[in-house]
Design an enzyme around this catalytic site. Structure first.
Site, short mmCIF file in Angstrom:
data_model
loop_
_atom_site.label_atom_id
_atom_site.label_comp_id
_atom_site.label_asym_id
_atom_site.label_seq_id
_atom_site.Cartn_x
_atom_site.Cartn_y
_atom_site.Cartn_z
N HIS A 65 -7.13 2.76 -13.92
CA HIS A 65 -6.93 1.33 -14.56
C HIS A 65 -7.94 0.20 -13.89
O HIS A 65 -8.22 0.39 -12.76
CB HIS A 65 -5.61 0.99 -14.55
CG HIS A 65 -5.08 1.04 -13.29
ND1 HIS A 65 -4.55 1.98 -12.61
CD2 HIS A 65 -4.61 -0.40 -12.63
CE1 HIS A 65 -3.84 1.48 -11.52
NE2 HIS A 65 -4.10 0.10 -11.54
N CYS A 211 0.72 -4.90 -7.09
CA CYS A 211 -0.53 -4.20 -6.47
C CYS A 211 -1.66 -5.04 -7.06
O CYS A 211 -1.57 -6.02 -7.75
CB CYS A 211 -0.60 -2.80 -7.20
SG CYS A 211 -0.73 -2.88 -9.28
#
Length: 701
Positions: A65, A211
């Site tokens: 992603h 993240c």
């Protein structure tokens, strides 16, 4: 979710044998649907994200992603591999691959949906259904949270709503009441005492997950921790710091927690909230793959009394503001954002300039450029080099101030107009006042642009082209044409006023600056006084008044930690063991002009330490101004005494303030009639009533 994945974005027979080939195959489907404009550019962004950290997860899942300017709208593609593809997971290859594509300027609604999907990937029923689904439309419907028709009538065997996990997470958070207790822990008999209820309550944990992209791992880690918490019988509440923003944990919940888990690959915002707790600090994938171990580890640390020490605090940008704050509080936070990022430039540039003066004398500011004249064996050449490097560093002060004020208001989009506006402030001689105005205007302009509804096709270019272009043009126009000249006039008037200060006025100003430096010990008020002083010497040839102000500010800032160090030495019985240990470090911190060295003492006993510090700081600031002490360096403490004008009297001023603060602290603590040293912190005898508020020692249960 209905427009984020369709049957055309599903490949149930993915034939790729590498993660790069898998990403390309799924990305080609996005290109065919008009979701990605540049295949190679998008794949480069995917590879860059993969290089930061592998995206394979235990359980046979791969989630490549990224955010990319080549994505027109948030999109999800799904592939199922019969052979498995290595995405770096510890347990082997992945057979379920999700390619998540988010525009660089994706809105919160879409990112929230993607985060819900990420949480759902931790649901074993959901992944099992994906492995058994027979056709692409059914797979797309399953991922969207819809219930595709099941011929055998057993719809529940396939459909698992994607929003279920988010709802469960919300429920988990909602179960935690304002005081940190969980529903069901207080179901003892009526009339049971608070001590019994406390003994029966489960272990409480607060956690933060984050993240680099904030799309997938952040929320999967949260889901994994919440599931493990339920299995372990602990109360666990997670704050997800993801791309869709985040809601800070209730301070009461943090206060009531027994332990903290920080699972992150980017800095945790407002990390100082968790100081004084048993803490496990690890990467985000550890929370996904082995949450039970982390819970066991933090429980062990809490049992052993291992807690983190208090820190000076996060930067204003990391704090970001609390819900319901008034405009005045937000303004202070924004201004502190700029000041906190400016201070390292002040320290580095100022000390380099000071070293140049120390080596080459005060005429070194007239030396030619070292590019034209530099002799390796001449001390004057080295002095000129240091002075000129420091001057370049000082040249960044106003742009950095403006840029990070705008950053504190509008995040990254505010940087470009902020730096442009700050540079223009220098160009028109508007100085620090111009930098303050440029930063606030830049942040306001960007925030206004961000509120304008934008077509989906343009969202990808907003943060990299449209917002910087429009905001820089608007800020440049205002600074050059409208407000630059009036602010420059105000800056000159303030400089002239300072230069004319003498006698009683100068002494009163020194006392005021001393009070400000000692009021919050490195906080907003302290930084305002420090910025005021450094602004005056941030020129090649500062005035005598500006150097007196800088000397007074540094002298006052040294008082609190030195006084606390002296107090713990002469009256150690008034302090507990942790404070006496902190007192040893405070000698060095105070001598180095680091006011934060007194924070542990102020946090433990603010009503005695802070007023005493302010009294000593005011006296030192007033005496420094009265003695006519001057200072060209913005930092350094006793290590820059050779650069101080009237150094002996300057040290007398510091010593006087230290003695006054020490005496007041000793007297005030003596009147309290308590002897914290009587019981060792953390011992069985030192129960909650014997624990000093704010100390770092664990309280015996």
């Amino acid at each position: 979710m209905t427009d984020m994945i369709t049957a055309d974005l599903v490949d149930l027979d993915l034939s790729a044998d590498t993660k790069e080939a898998a990403a390309r195959a799924l990305a080609e489907r996005m290109v065919a649907q008009g979701r990605v404009t540049d295949l190679e550019g998008f794949l480069a962004d995917v590879a860059a994200r993969e290089a930061q950290m592998p995206t394979g997860l235990d359980g046979g899942i791969g989630i490549p992603h990224c955010r990319s300017a080549h994505v027109t709208e948030p999109t999800l593609a799904f592939g199922r591999s019969a052979l498995g593809i290595d995405f770096g997971a510890a347990d082997g290859p992945a057979d379920l691959i999700f390619l998540i594509a988010a525009p660089a300027g994706a809105d919160d609604a879409h990112l929230t949906i993607l985060s819900s999907l990420a949480r759902q990937l931790m649901n074993a029923e959901f992944t099992a259904a994906l492995r058994s689904v027979g056709d692409a439309p059914a797979a797309a419907a399953l991922i969207r949270g819809e219930e595709p028709a099941a011929p055998d009538g057993d719809e529940d065997s396939v459909a698992v709503p994607a929003a279920a996990s988010a709802g469960a997470a919300a429920g988990s958070t909602a179960d935690c009441t304002g005081d940190g207790t969980a529903d069901g822990t207080a179901d003892g008999s009526a009339g049971a005492g608070e001590a019994a209820a406390e003994a029966e309550r489960p272990f409480r944990i607060v956690a933060v997950t984050s993240c680099p992209t904030g799309i997938a791992h952040t929320y999967m880690a949260a889901e994994s921790l919440e599931n493990a918490g339920r299995e372990a019988g602990v109360d666990l509440v997670v704050e997800t710091q993801g791309s869709a923003g985040f809601t800070r944990l209730d301070p009461a919940v943090i206060q009531a927690a027994d332990g903290v888990i920080l699972a992150h690959d980017v800095p945790v915002r407002d990390k100082d909230r968790f100081a004084g707790k048993a803490t496990v600090d690890t990467g985000v994938k550890a929370a996904i793959n082995r949450p039970g171990e982390l819970i066991t580890e933090v429980r062990g640390k809490a049992a052993r009394g291992e807690v983190t020490s208090a820190t000076p605090g996060a930067t204003p940008v990391e704090r970001g503001g609390e819900p319901g704050e008034g405009y005045g509080t937000k303004l202070r936070t924004w201004l502190m954002s700029g000041v906190s990022y400016m201070v390292p430039f002040v320290a580095a540039g100022g000390l380099l300039i000071a070293l140049g003066f120390a080596i080459g004398g005060y005429e070194i500011n007239k030396a030619p450029s070292v590019m034209d004249h530099f002799v390796w064996t001449q001390a004057d050449s080295w002095a000129a080099l240091l002075f000129q490097i420091g001057g370049v560093a000082f040249g960044f002060l106003v742009p950095v101030l403006a840029g990070y004020i705008a950053y504190g208001m509008a995040d990254r989009p505010g940087l470009v107009p902020g730096f442009v506006g700050g540079s223009i402030a220098l160009t028109v001689n508007a100085g620090f006042l111009g930098g303050l105005a440029a930063g606030l205007i830049s942040g306001a302009v960007v925030m206004a642009i961000q509120r304008v509804p934008i077509p989906a096709a343009l969202r990808g270019i907003m943060p990299v082209v449209v917002i910087p272009l429009i905001s820089s043009a608007v800020v440049g126009f205002l600074m050059f044409v409208v407000i630059g000249k009036p602010i420059a006039s105000a800056q000159k008037a303030m400089t002239d006023w300072l230069s004319g200060l003498s006698g009683t006025n100068a002494v009163l100003l020194g006392a005021l600056l001393g009070l400000m430096m000692c009021f919050d010990l490195g906080g907003p008020v302290n930084k305002v006084a420090y910025a005021f002083a450094t602004a005056g010497i941030a020129v090649a040839d500062p005035s005598d008044s500006a150097m007196k102000i800088m000397a007074a500010v540094m002298a006052a800032g040294m008082v609190p930690p030195l006084a606390m160090a002296l107090a713990t030495t002469v009256r150690g019985r008034l302090f507990n063991a942790a404070e006496r240990e902190n007192g040893k470090a405070a000698w060095v911190l105070g001598a180095s002009f680091i006011s934060e060295g007194a924070i542990p003492f102020a946090a433990a006993d603010p009503l005695r330490v802070i007023p005493a510090s302010m009294a000593g700081g005011a006296l030192t600031g007033a005496l420094s101004m009265a003695f006519g002490a001057t200072l060209r360096a913005p930092h350094g403490g006793i290590f820059v005494v050779p650069l101080i004008g009237n150094p002996l009297l300057y040290l007398v001023a510091v010593a006087a303030g230290v003695c006054v603060t020490t005496a007041l602290v000793v007297v005030l603590k003596g009147l309290r009639g308590q002897t914290p040293a009587a019981a060792a912190p953390g011992s069985a005898d030192a129960g909650p009533s014997a624990s000093t508020a704010g100390t770092e020692q664990p309280v015996a249960a």
